[in-house]
Design a protein around this motif. Structure first.
Motif: not given
Length: 205
Positions: A96-101, A137-138, A160-161
């Motif tokens: 899942x994106x965290x806005x940093x990775x 998200x698909x 990713x967001x």
């Protein structure tokens, strides 16, 4: 001299098709005095083993095997193998994106249909060129990412967001090596060569 090298080349699929093999785990089973068993898991990850039947072979097919074996120097160099029983990943979730990775390793998860036991997570390193599609998200993404086909890593240009589910579809190979340094072939007739049960084992990369 110790050689720790991998060749980014696939064992000829016309020869490996029909190989017998799959994942092997290592478990020590101790029988207690009461008759109960104590089982210890020795390996955190499975190691795949394969047996390829190359008999009889003629002409160009035999030359391909002979050349491939020489180029790998027997057991010295690893290479790719297509496991026809398990070579595809369909929208496998990476995280899942965290806005940093920006970097995510490609994994495939094996899970009981009922989900009663913990699943098994397999890290995929050898991705087949031009087979990967990345999803957020698909929704398929066309741009903002690349795949390292030698390490199995998805690299985003922009992270990713937060909360975005990251998934990928692709084909993958298994990193293996020959399990022998000797090609002991029989020649039962003119232009006929026989090398039975060529064993290949997965290597850690």
């Amino acid at each position: 001299m110790t050689i720790m090298t991998f060749h980014e080349i696939r064992f000829p699929t016309r020869i490996s098709y029909g190989a017998v093999g799959g994942p092997r785990f290592s478990t020590t089973v101790q029988i207690l005095g009461s008759g109960h068993e104590q089982r210890n898991i020795n390996w955190a990850e499975a190691r795949r083993e394969y047996s390829v039947d190359i008999s009889p072979s003629r002409g160009q097919e035999w030359e391909a095997v002979l050349s491939f074996f020489h180029a790998r120097r027997g057991r010295a160099y690893g290479f790719r193998l297509k496991d026809f029983a398990d070579f595809q990943l369909e929208q496998g979730v990476l995280g899942t994106g965290d806005g940093t990775t920006e970097s995510f390793g490609i994994v495939k998860r094996y899970q009981d249909a009922e989900g009663l036991a913990p699943g098994y997570e397999r890290r995929l390193h050898k991705i087949v060129q031009d087979t990967a599609t990345v999803y957020l998200d698909g929704t398929a993404q066309f741009g903002n990412w690349t795949v390292d086909h030698q390490t199995g890593t998805v690299q985003f240009t922009t992270a990713p967001d937060p909360g975005a589910e990251i998934a990928v579809s692709c084909e993958f190979d298994v990193p293996v090596r020959f399990d022998t340094d000797l090609m002991e072939a029989a020649i039962p007739g003119p232009d006929i060569h026989q090398w039975q049960r060529v064993r290949l084992v997965e290597i850690r990369v």
